[in-house]
Every structure is written in structure tokens, then in C-alpha cells.
Design a protein around this motif. Sequence first.
Motif, short mmCIF file in Angstrom:
data_model
loop_
_atom_site.label_atom_id
_atom_site.label_comp_id
_atom_site.label_asym_id
_atom_site.label_seq_id
_atom_site.Cartn_x
_atom_site.Cartn_y
_atom_site.Cartn_z
N LEU A 157 0.85 -1.18 0.00
CA LEU A 157 0.00 0.00 0.00
C LEU A 157 0.89 1.23 0.00
CD1 LEU A 157 -2.73 1.44 0.26
CD2 LEU A 157 -2.58 1.09 2.74
N VAL A 158 0.87 1.96 -1.10
CA VAL A 158 1.70 3.16 -1.23
C VAL A 158 0.97 4.33 -0.58
CG1 VAL A 158 2.86 4.70 -2.83
CG2 VAL A 158 2.69 2.26 -3.37
N VAL A 159 1.65 4.98 0.36
CA VAL A 159 1.08 6.12 1.08
C VAL A 159 2.07 7.26 0.91
CG1 VAL A 159 0.17 6.96 3.28
CG2 VAL A 159 0.01 4.53 2.70
N ASP A 160 1.90 8.01 -0.19
CA ASP A 160 2.95 8.96 -0.57
C ASP A 160 2.43 10.27 -1.15
OD1 ASP A 160 2.00 8.22 -3.06
OD2 ASP A 160 3.98 7.77 -3.91
N GLY A 161 1.18 10.61 -0.86
CA GLY A 161 0.65 11.88 -1.34
C GLY A 161 0.61 12.01 -2.84
N GLY A 162 0.66 10.89 -3.55
CA GLY A 162 0.60 10.91 -5.02
C GLY A 162 1.95 10.98 -5.70
N LEU A 163 3.05 10.93 -4.94
CA LEU A 163 4.38 11.12 -5.51
C LEU A 163 4.69 10.16 -6.64
CD1 LEU A 163 7.19 12.55 -5.28
CD2 LEU A 163 7.83 10.69 -3.72
N THR A 164 4.43 8.87 -6.43
CA THR A 164 4.80 7.87 -7.45
C THR A 164 3.73 7.69 -8.51
OG1 THR A 164 3.96 6.10 -6.00
CG2 THR A 164 6.32 6.59 -5.89
N ALA A 165 2.56 8.24 -8.28
CA ALA A 165 1.47 8.10 -9.27
C ALA A 165 1.45 9.24 -10.28
CB ALA A 165 0.12 8.03 -8.55
N VAL A 166 1.98 10.39 -9.87
CA VAL A 166 1.89 11.60 -10.69
C VAL A 166 3.29 12.14 -10.93
CG1 VAL A 166 0.97 13.95 -10.83
CG2 VAL A 166 -0.36 12.15 -9.70
N ASP A 167 3.64 12.38 -12.19
CA ASP A 167 4.94 12.99 -12.52
C ASP A 167 4.76 14.51 -12.49
OD1 ASP A 167 7.26 13.98 -13.68
OD2 ASP A 167 7.52 12.20 -14.94
N SER A 168 4.98 15.09 -11.32
CA SER A 168 4.73 16.52 -11.14
C SER A 168 5.63 17.37 -12.03
CB SER A 168 4.94 16.91 -9.68
OG SER A 168 4.02 16.25 -8.85
N GLY A 169 6.88 16.93 -12.23
CA GLY A 169 7.79 17.68 -13.08
C GLY A 169 7.31 17.71 -14.52
N PHE A 170 6.85 16.57 -15.01
CA PHE A 170 6.34 16.51 -16.38
C PHE A 170 5.09 17.38 -16.52
CE2 PHE A 170 3.60 14.80 -19.64
CZ PHE A 170 4.47 14.63 -20.71
N ARG A 171 4.19 17.26 -15.57
CA ARG A 171 2.95 18.05 -15.64
C ARG A 171 3.24 19.53 -15.62
NH1 ARG A 171 -1.90 15.39 -14.36
NH2 ARG A 171 -2.70 17.26 -13.35
N SER A 172 4.20 19.94 -14.78
CA SER A 172 4.55 21.35 -14.71
C SER A 172 5.15 21.84 -16.03
CB SER A 172 5.53 21.57 -13.56
OG SER A 172 5.93 22.92 -13.50
N ALA A 173 6.04 21.02 -16.60
CA ALA A 173 6.66 21.40 -17.87
C ALA A 173 5.62 21.46 -18.99
CB ALA A 173 7.76 20.40 -18.21
N TRP A 174 4.68 20.51 -18.99
CA TRP A 174 3.64 20.47 -20.03
C TRP A 174 2.74 21.68 -19.94
CZ3 TRP A 174 2.93 18.20 -24.42
CH2 TRP A 174 1.65 18.14 -24.99
N ARG A 175 2.37 22.05 -18.73
CA ARG A 175 1.51 23.23 -18.56
C ARG A 175 2.20 24.52 -19.00
NH1 ARG A 175 -0.39 21.40 -12.55
NH2 ARG A 175 -2.18 20.13 -13.16
N GLY A 176 3.54 24.53 -18.87
CA GLY A 176 4.28 25.73 -19.21
C GLY A 176 4.78 25.77 -20.63
N ARG A 177 4.39 24.81 -21.47
CA ARG A 177 4.91 24.73 -22.84
C ARG A 177 4.41 25.91 -23.65
NH1 ARG A 177 0.23 22.24 -22.69
NH2 ARG A 177 -1.06 21.95 -24.56
N ASP A 178 5.14 26.21 -24.68
CA ASP A 178 4.77 27.29 -25.59
C ASP A 178 4.16 26.66 -26.85
OD1 ASP A 178 4.49 29.48 -27.17
OD2 ASP A 178 6.59 30.12 -27.10
N ASP A 179 2.84 26.82 -27.03
CA ASP A 179 2.14 26.23 -28.18
C ASP A 179 2.06 27.16 -29.38
OD1 ASP A 179 -0.20 24.53 -26.04
OD2 ASP A 179 1.64 23.78 -26.98
N THR A 180 2.66 28.34 -29.26
CA THR A 180 2.54 29.29 -30.35
C THR A 180 3.54 29.00 -31.46
OG1 THR A 180 4.08 30.81 -29.27
CG2 THR A 180 1.73 31.08 -28.81
#
Length: 265
Positions: free
Chosen positions: A242-265
Motif C-alpha cells: 500500500l503506497v502512502v505517498d501523497g501521489g508522488l509515485t502516481a503523478v509525474d509533477s515535473g512533467f505536468r509542470s513542464a507540459w503546462r508551461g509549454r509554448d504552443d505558439t
Amino acid sequence: MADTRRFEGYGVLVTGAAQGIGAATVRRFAEEGAHVLVTDIDPAAAETTAAALREQGMAAGAFGCDVADRVSVEAAVAHAVDTLGSLDVLVNNAYHCSPDAPLFEDEPDDNWARDLDITLTGAYRCSRAALPHLAASGRGAVVSIGSVNGLRDFGNHAYSAAKAGLVSLTRTLAGHAAERGVRVNLVAPGTVRTPPWEERAGALDALRGLYPLGRVGEPEDIAAAVAFLASRDAAWITGTTLVVDGGLTAVDSGFRSAWRGRDDT
């Protein structure tokens, strides 16, 4: 304080229980009605933790136990059976974590051996000594404290290998113990606010942003998960991590942050 008394009449032994996750775990079991044995390599610290529980009307004893020593482990288990009336739950919490050398080829054998001997082999020794008594109780459970280090790379070669070994031991022991009526599970915490982190000023604040739920864990978060897995609420759960880690291993926070900050223009 917990709302239920799921462990009324239970005898519970926790290793490495003088502070941190271990101390929170014995408190959780005691609050829910268990008679707990606080074991630790430091007997005085174990007694301090147990005395604090007794002062609040809970049933707690203390015993010095070095999980790296088979004689010490067997003495602690025998003491638990004698003083608690039965041994229904074992929580393998004791561990050792050596710092990594800058280069892997400079890692000393002693650090590797010590981390595995206490963290992995210590849990093996305790489980081996406790299993006949857990089987005799008719409601026995083993819960080991692993780590996300045993699932992904967060550094600490020896410690991580030991925690990964605990995942495997949980599965194999669960298969063996099931026919004896004993369940075996593991909790894998992420970063938890425990005494070793107090020496690293600001580290927990820096890590908080890596956790999807916005904070590091508290010892009580892990204690709650341990109590669940040891209880009849988890009667059909064995061999699991049972993983009890606040979502650390389930969510790639670094990737999500980089994706949200991408430049689509």
C-alpha cells in the motif's frame, strides 16, 4: 484519537517504535484498544514512549530489541507473548539508512551490509520469531514499513535495495502464511516528517512542492494505513504493498509542470 476500538484485546509488537512512525503506530494501536509493546534498540527511549501512553490510560510496555540480533528478537517476542497475553500483530518498522558515497564504486561493504541486516533481515528475524504466535492467535497480521525507495529511484542504494527486498518478502511470506491464517502486507511511505529530517533545515519545505497533495506525510498518516492493514477491515488483503505517498509515485509533477508551461505558439 481514533474513533474505533478495532484492536480491543489485541497484543501488538512494533519495532523501532521509540519515535517517528513507530511511535505514532504504537499510539494508534493503543488508542484503538490494543496492549502494545514498544521495542527499540534504545530501551530508555522505548520506555519514555510507553510511559507517555500509560499516563493517558493506555496499555503499553517497553522492551529493548536489536533486530540485528536473533537472540534479542526472540527475547522481545517471548516478552510480548508473556506480557500481552497474545501476539496478534507484528509491525516491522526498524531500519537503517546509510548515506550514499559520491561514486558508487566507493560504497563501503559495511554500509551495504548494515542497511540490509537491519532493514530487511531484521524484518525477517522478527517475522520468523513471531509467526507461530501470530498463527496461534487466529487473527495474526504482519505489517512492514517499506518505502517508495523500494519502488523507484530516490537514491540511497543499500537502503533502497533493502526496502525493495521487503516488498518481495511480503509477497512470499504472505503466500506461506495464508494457510496458517496470517496476513502479511507492507506500507510504502513517501517523505514523512520524522526526527532524521529535523537535521536538514528547509528540506521538507523544498520537497513539499513535489507532492501532488501539497505536503509531506506525517507519522500519523502512516500509522493509520498500518492500522487498516492489521485490522479486520482488511481481512481479504494479503501480500500487497500500500503506497502512502501523497501521489508522488502516481503523478509525474515535473512533467505536468513542464507540459503546462509549454509554448504552443
